[in-house]
Design a protein around this motif. Sequence first.
Motif, mmCIF file in Angstrom:
data_model
loop_
_atom_site.group_PDB
_atom_site.id
_atom_site.type_symbol
_atom_site.label_atom_id
_atom_site.label_comp_id
_atom_site.label_asym_id
_atom_site.label_seq_id
_atom_site.Cartn_x
_atom_site.Cartn_y
_atom_site.Cartn_z
ATOM 1 N N ASN A 39 0.841 -1.195 0.000
ATOM 2 C CA ASN A 39 0.000 0.000 0.000
ATOM 3 C C ASN A 39 0.880 1.250 0.000
ATOM 4 N N SER A 40 0.298 2.345 -0.406
ATOM 5 C CA SER A 40 0.980 3.634 -0.269
ATOM 6 C C SER A 40 -0.067 4.741 -0.231
ATOM 7 N N ILE A 41 0.305 5.796 0.461
ATOM 8 C CA ILE A 41 -0.511 7.000 0.502
ATOM 9 C C ILE A 41 0.357 8.121 -0.041
ATOM 10 N N GLY A 42 -0.212 8.905 -0.953
ATOM 11 C CA GLY A 42 0.544 9.993 -1.556
ATOM 12 C C GLY A 42 -0.186 11.308 -1.414
ATOM 13 N N THR A 43 0.583 12.381 -1.484
ATOM 14 C CA THR A 43 0.008 13.717 -1.390
ATOM 15 C C THR A 43 0.830 14.663 -2.261
ATOM 16 N N LYS A 44 0.275 15.832 -2.528
ATOM 17 C CA LYS A 44 0.974 16.832 -3.322
ATOM 18 C C LYS A 44 0.526 18.218 -2.896
ATOM 19 N N LEU A 45 1.391 19.193 -3.128
ATOM 20 C CA LEU A 45 1.070 20.604 -2.935
ATOM 21 C C LEU A 45 1.687 21.338 -4.114
ATOM 22 N N LEU A 46 0.852 21.914 -4.953
ATOM 23 C CA LEU A 46 1.299 22.523 -6.197
ATOM 24 C C LEU A 46 0.973 24.012 -6.229
ATOM 25 N N LEU A 47 1.866 24.801 -6.808
ATOM 26 C CA LEU A 47 1.662 26.228 -7.014
ATOM 27 C C LEU A 47 1.788 26.506 -8.497
ATOM 28 N N GLY A 48 1.039 27.501 -8.980
ATOM 29 C CA GLY A 48 1.128 27.791 -10.398
ATOM 30 C C GLY A 48 0.210 28.903 -10.832
ATOM 31 N N ALA A 49 -0.258 28.773 -12.066
ATOM 32 C CA ALA A 49 -1.082 29.814 -12.675
ATOM 33 C C ALA A 49 -2.286 29.187 -13.351
ATOM 34 N N ILE A 50 -3.349 29.981 -13.425
ATOM 35 C CA ILE A 50 -4.559 29.580 -14.130
ATOM 36 C C ILE A 50 -4.876 30.679 -15.140
ATOM 37 N N SER A 51 -5.300 30.268 -16.311
ATOM 38 C CA SER A 51 -5.600 31.203 -17.378
ATOM 39 C C SER A 51 -6.723 30.625 -18.222
ATOM 40 N N GLY A 52 -7.389 31.459 -18.956
ATOM 41 C CA GLY A 52 -8.454 30.984 -19.821
ATOM 42 C C GLY A 52 -8.585 31.854 -21.053
ATOM 43 N N PRO A 53 -9.377 31.413 -22.016
ATOM 44 C CA PRO A 53 -9.531 32.176 -23.255
ATOM 45 C C PRO A 53 -10.534 33.317 -23.096
ATOM 46 N N ASP A 54 -10.383 34.350 -23.926
ATOM 47 C CA ASP A 54 -11.414 35.371 -24.010
ATOM 48 C C ASP A 54 -12.678 34.691 -24.533
ATOM 49 N N THR A 55 -13.815 35.030 -23.965
ATOM 50 C CA THR A 55 -15.066 34.361 -24.301
ATOM 51 C C THR A 55 -16.149 35.397 -24.548
ATOM 52 N N GLU A 56 -17.019 35.117 -25.510
ATOM 53 C CA GLU A 56 -18.159 35.990 -25.785
ATOM 54 C C GLU A 56 -19.449 35.188 -25.730
ATOM 55 N N ILE A 57 -20.517 35.877 -25.367
ATOM 56 C CA ILE A 57 -21.859 35.308 -25.379
ATOM 57 C C ILE A 57 -22.676 36.158 -26.343
ATOM 58 N N TYR A 58 -23.377 35.504 -27.253
ATOM 59 C CA TYR A 58 -24.136 36.202 -28.285
ATOM 60 C C TYR A 58 -25.627 36.050 -28.060
ATOM 61 N N LEU A 59 -26.376 37.011 -28.596
ATOM 62 C CA LEU A 59 -27.827 36.915 -28.698
ATOM 63 C C LEU A 59 -28.154 36.790 -30.182
ATOM 64 N N ARG A 60 -28.990 35.799 -30.529
ATOM 65 C CA ARG A 60 -29.404 35.638 -31.920
ATOM 66 C C ARG A 60 -30.927 35.654 -31.964
ATOM 67 N N GLU A 61 -31.461 36.371 -32.938
ATOM 68 C CA GLU A 61 -32.911 36.456 -33.096
ATOM 69 C C GLU A 61 -33.504 35.107 -33.472
ATOM 70 N N PHE A 62 -34.724 34.848 -32.998
ATOM 71 C CA PHE A 62 -35.452 33.646 -33.414
ATOM 72 C C PHE A 62 -36.013 33.818 -34.830
ATOM 73 N N THR A 63 -36.429 35.036 -35.159
ATOM 74 C CA THR A 63 -37.020 35.331 -36.458
ATOM 75 C C THR A 63 -36.031 36.168 -37.255
ATOM 76 N N PRO A 64 -35.676 35.742 -38.482
ATOM 77 C CA PRO A 64 -34.693 36.514 -39.260
ATOM 78 C C PRO A 64 -35.241 37.884 -39.655
ATOM 79 N N THR A 65 -34.451 38.932 -39.386
ATOM 80 C CA THR A 65 -34.847 40.298 -39.758
ATOM 81 C C THR A 65 -33.748 40.991 -40.561
ATOM 82 N N GLY A 66 -32.674 40.254 -40.893
ATOM 83 C CA GLY A 66 -31.586 40.838 -41.668
ATOM 84 C C GLY A 66 -32.027 41.127 -43.096
ATOM 85 N N PRO A 67 -31.252 41.931 -43.833
ATOM 86 C CA PRO A 67 -31.630 42.336 -45.188
ATOM 87 C C PRO A 67 -31.810 41.151 -46.155
ATOM 88 N N ASP A 68 -31.055 40.094 -45.982
ATOM 89 C CA ASP A 68 -31.180 38.926 -46.861
ATOM 90 C C ASP A 68 -31.808 37.749 -46.136
#
Length: 155
Positions: A39-68
């Motif tokens: 048997n064995s028991i293990g442990t860890k203690l880690l230091l570092g950095a967290i990062s993420g991507p730029d993210t966008e949230i969009y609203l889209r119409e249910f009914t098309p109203t664009g020119p085409d």
Amino acid sequence: IDQAVKDEFQNEGYEIIPQAAGNRMYYAGPHYQFPFGKNSIGTKLLLGAISGPDTEIYLREFTPTGPDGEFLEVTYATYKPYTNFSWATGIYYKRIVSDNISLSVYFDYNNADSKYDLTYLDRFENGNPIYAPTVTDVTNWNSYSVGASLNVMLW
């Protein structure tokens, strides 16, 4: 996204379309293992950095109203995270079943104070989107993972 927010936009004729989001975590630190027999028991203690991507949230119409006959899309919110300090810890128990096989169970915990810039849609004015001023906020981010693993050594 909260269901009440989705329902509110749906009542106005819009669907919420979020981009995929996630985090990248980079860690370094000591790992310790205490063996006793098979048997064995293990442990860890880690230091570092967290990062993420730029993210966008969009609203889209249910009914098309664009020119085409296209569906109009408007950016509802923009999320831009900074790279932030993060730390993680964990513990596991491992049992050697045979010369080449071991089983283990583990518990890991990650923590970070995530700083990000957020810009969101305030209102429409004459059909044009008006955005609230960009705010910088910090949110405490925690994650837990629990699992089991089967380890096979091939030599």
